[in-house]
Design an enzyme around this catalytic site. Structure first.
Site, PDB file in Angstrom:
ATOM      1  N   SER A  19       0.820  -1.216   0.000  1.00 12.47           N
ATOM      2  CA  SER A  19       0.000   0.000   0.000  1.00 12.47           C
ATOM      3  C   SER A  19       0.851   1.263   0.000  1.00 12.47           C
ATOM      4  O   SER A  19       0.497   2.264   0.612  1.00 12.47           O
ATOM      5  CB  SER A  19      -0.945  -0.015   1.207  1.00 12.47           C
ATOM      6  N   GLY A  20       1.989   1.227  -0.725  1.00 13.47           N
ATOM      7  CA  GLY A  20       2.786   2.443  -0.896  1.00 13.47           C
ATOM      8  C   GLY A  20       2.395   3.146  -2.192  1.00 13.47           C
ATOM      9  O   GLY A  20       1.382   2.812  -2.826  1.00 13.47           O
ATOM     10  N   LYS A  43       0.062  -5.961   4.880  1.00 11.30           N
ATOM     11  CA  LYS A  43       0.231  -6.647   6.170  1.00 11.30           C
ATOM     12  C   LYS A  43      -0.009  -5.723   7.365  1.00 11.30           C
ATOM     13  O   LYS A  43      -0.144  -6.199   8.489  1.00 11.30           O
ATOM     14  CB  LYS A  43       1.600  -7.301   6.253  1.00 11.30           C
ATOM     15  N   GLN A  55      11.195  11.604   2.445  1.00  7.63           N
ATOM     16  CA  GLN A  55      11.276  13.017   2.841  1.00  7.63           C
ATOM     17  C   GLN A  55      11.393  13.941   1.633  1.00  7.63           C
ATOM     18  O   GLN A  55      10.447  14.579   1.222  1.00  7.63           O
ATOM     19  CB  GLN A  55      12.478  13.218   3.775  1.00  7.63           C
ATOM     20  N   GLY A  56      12.608  13.983   1.065  1.00  7.63           N
ATOM     21  CA  GLY A  56      12.991  15.012   0.095  1.00  7.63           C
ATOM     22  C   GLY A  56      11.931  15.341  -0.910  1.00  7.63           C
ATOM     23  O   GLY A  56      11.470  16.471  -1.013  1.00  7.63           O
ATOM     24  N   GLU A 123      19.046  18.329  -4.787  1.00  9.86           N
ATOM     25  CA  GLU A 123      19.576  17.201  -4.009  1.00  9.86           C
ATOM     26  C   GLU A 123      20.787  16.630  -4.733  1.00  9.86           C
ATOM     27  O   GLU A 123      21.038  16.952  -5.907  1.00  9.86           O
ATOM     28  CB  GLU A 123      18.492  16.134  -3.785  1.00  9.86           C
ATOM     29  N   HIS A 238      21.720   5.553   2.811  1.00  7.45           N
ATOM     30  CA  HIS A 238      21.560   7.006   2.840  1.00  7.45           C
ATOM     31  C   HIS A 238      22.687   7.560   3.699  1.00  7.45           C
ATOM     32  O   HIS A 238      22.896   7.084   4.823  1.00  7.45           O
ATOM     33  CB  HIS A 238      20.195   7.380   3.431  1.00  7.45           C
ATOM     34  N   ARG A 278      24.669   9.623  -3.890  1.00  8.10           N
ATOM     35  CA  ARG A 278      24.641   9.028  -2.553  1.00  8.10           C
ATOM     36  C   ARG A 278      25.725   8.000  -2.279  1.00  8.10           C
ATOM     37  O   ARG A 278      26.266   7.928  -1.189  1.00  8.10           O
ATOM     38  CB  ARG A 278      23.319   8.309  -2.398  1.00  8.10           C
ATOM     39  N   HIS A 337      18.868   2.138   3.151  1.00  3.39           N
ATOM     40  CA  HIS A 337      17.770   3.036   2.796  1.00  3.39           C
ATOM     41  C   HIS A 337      16.909   2.518   1.659  1.00  3.39           C
ATOM     42  O   HIS A 337      15.689   2.657   1.694  1.00  3.39           O
ATOM     43  CB  HIS A 337      18.390   4.382   2.414  1.00  3.39           C
ATOM     44  N   ARG A 372      20.517   4.523  -6.963  1.00  4.67           N
ATOM     45  CA  ARG A 372      19.380   5.384  -7.304  1.00  4.67           C
ATOM     46  C   ARG A 372      19.703   6.858  -7.103  1.00  4.67           C
ATOM     47  O   ARG A 372      20.294   7.245  -6.078  1.00  4.67           O
ATOM     48  CB  ARG A 372      18.184   4.993  -6.428  1.00  4.67           C
TER      49      ARG A 372
END
Ligand code: SIN
Length: 529
Positions: A19-20, A43, A55-56, A123, A238, A278, A337, A372
């Site tokens: 459910s994202g 779940k 966040q970002g 970023e 991260h 990153r 992350h 990524r």
């Protein structure tokens, strides 16, 4: 485990697992545009996903921007260290803006300048400020809020607190999942198509920004069913999680570095370009930690004006930890992350198993390559969640030769199927203890920097945990089994990749090698039937 309960009365058109952002955006489109009977199985509760921690923001070049999608594409390819699939990245950057516009139309509220124009942040790895954000750095929470509201109004079936154990495969096709219902009874949930969208596996590590639920269940189900899975060795750390006992580790967004925050050693020296991709920043911090023999470096945010109005949620988290960013440097260290790899998909989310699709962190579309680019993950969920919905509604459920499966793509190098978990010999380890041991070992020996000896040591410990753990009979145990399986695959791929590339750094093979410009794939790349 308890007896299997009767299947749900009527098969769904589509079952979305997770459910994202990816799963919910896929579900909303199917239910609203196609009037499909969509079920969402998750779940936890609907709002419990890794998305809410993002966040970002969302990287996107909107019409009229001076920036260009070509530049977004070039930055993504550069961060991905030679392993991105360029066609997939092209889809990401070209279709992203429309998906963001639709999200805004759905009710998601992004931060704007007093003029009304959407505000953008910079970023690491981006050559221009192109990160849209909400509530400062509460972007994931706002995206999740808007999508949950839409799903609650449209989905046919919300299966909250259900746990997907395994894919239901019949005659070479995915027909649903076998799951535990909230009472712990096994049940079949049947559907015309299944979309895996249940996130990554940050819980492999003791220090992570991911919530407790991030146990890689979708990837483990795919591995057990022999579905093609790749790039598991590329776990992104991260660079700047707060060094603090809270778990998940509070993230100190990359957006702060985009606003001028500086990384410093304990002596106050700058030691890295804060806006490098990153992997570069995490490696530099890992080197500094080894040099200094400490467990954190510092992020100096004292030069950021109006910190608490620009970054309200981070200001609250820092206040809770007793830190004042205007007056003191913040202790930070890398934390697991994001999993760049996952279940291989074509450009429409279809996997090597007909009827099974995947989108979001669980998937490997090839957009992230070996590392990524910041703020490309919510974007990937939106774009490829939508593409998966279109593939389902078109009824084309067999993967095509596109994206990572195209002949011209980065070569796929087969490992064959992952061996099943070893038979338990003792069954004495409890789930919590097994999870902690696994996390400690993966953190010690398969973290930012690895080598052959450390990977071998980790593989031995994972095998010990698997044999000592017994057959899973609860959600907690199934999660640990899933983590062990993914850990084993990750270690095998990391040992085989005798080079350093993106988020995979080998102390014994520090250079990138053309021999390894390939994806290391577990499972079958083609369906058998
Ligand atoms: C961050 O805000 O630093 C995280 C964003 C991301 O993971 O892309």
């Amino acid at each position: 485990m308890p007896e299997i309960s009767p299947p749900l009365s009527e098969p769904l058109d589509v079952l979305v697992v997770g459910s994202g952002v990816a799963g919910l955006s896929c579900a909303v489109r199917l239910a609203t545009l196609e009037r499909a009977r969509v079920g969402i199985l998750t779940k936890g509760s609907l709002t419990q996903s890794t998305t809410r921690f993002a966040q970002g923001g969302i990287a996107a070049v909107l019409p009229g921007d001076e920036d260009s999608t070509d530049s977004h594409l070039a930055d993504t390819l550069a961060a991905g260290a030679g392993l991105c699939d360029e066609a997939a990245v092209r889809v990401l950057v070209d279709e992203g803006p429309s998906r963001v516009t639709e999200l805004i139309a759905l009710g998601a509220v992004f931060d704007r300048l007093p003029s009304g124009v959407l505000e953008r942040a910079l970023e690491g790895g981006h050559s221009s400020p192109r990160i849209l954000h909400a509530g400062g750095t509460a972007t994931g929470a706002e995206v999740e809020r808007a999508l949950v509201q839409a799903v609650e109004e449209t989905a046919a079936s919300l299966l909250e607190h259900w746990f997907a154990l395994d894919l239901l495969v019949e005659e070479g096709r995915c027909r649903g999942v076998v799951a535990l219902d909230p009472a712990g009874a096994r049940a079949e949930v049947r559907a015309g198509a299944v979309v895996l969208a249940c996130g990554g596996a940050g819980q492999l590590y003791s220090v992570t920004t991911n919530p407790d639920e991030a146990t890689g269940d979708g990837i483990a189900m795919a591995l057990r069913a022999g579905v093609a899975v790749a790039d598991l060795e590329f776990i992104q750390f991260h660079p700047t999680a707060l060094h603090h006992p809270a778990m998940p580790r509070p993230l100190i967004s990359e957006a702060l570095r985009g606003h001028g925050a500086i990384l410093r050693t304990a002596e106050g020296e700058r030691f890295v370009d804060e806006l490098a991709p990153r992997d570069v920043v995490s490696r530099a911090i890992a080197r500094e930690l080894t040099r200094s023999g400490t467990d954190h470096v510092y992020l100096d945010c004292t030069g950021i004006e109006a910190f608490s109005s620009r970054f309200p949620t981070i200001a609250v988290a820092l206040g809770t930890a007793g830190l004042d960013p205007a007056r003191e440097w913040l202790p930070v260290a890398p934390a697991a992350h994001y999993l760049c790899g996952g279940v291989l998909t074509d450009l429409d989310g279809r996997t090597s198993l007909p009827g099974l699709l995947a989108a979001g962190e669980v998937a490997c579309t090839g957009v992230h390559g070996a590392n990524r680019l910041a703020s490309n993950s919510l974007l990937e969920g939106l774009v490829f969640g939508a593409r998966a919905s279109e593939a389902v509604s078109s009824g084309r459920l067999e993967r095509a030769e596109t994206g990572v499966f195209a002949p011209a793509a980065v070569p796929l190098r087969a490992f064959g199927e992952l061996a099943p978990a070893p038979a338990p010999v003792r069954g004495a380890l409890r789930a919590g203890e097994a999870r902690r041991r696994l996390q400690a070992e993966m953190s010690a020996d398969a973290g930012v920097v690895r080598d052959a000896a450390s990977l071998d040591a980790a593989a031995k410990v994972v095998a010990e945990i698997e044999t000592g753990f017994g057959r899973p009979s609860s959600v907690e145990e199934a999660e640990v089994s899933n983590l062990c399986l993914i850990g084993r695959a990750l270690l095998e791929a990391a040992a085989a990749r005798r080079e350093s590339r993106g988020a995979h750094t080998r102390a014994d093979f520090p250079e990138r090698s053309e021999t390894y410009r390939a994806r290391l794939v577990f499972g079958r790349q083609q369906s058998d039937g």
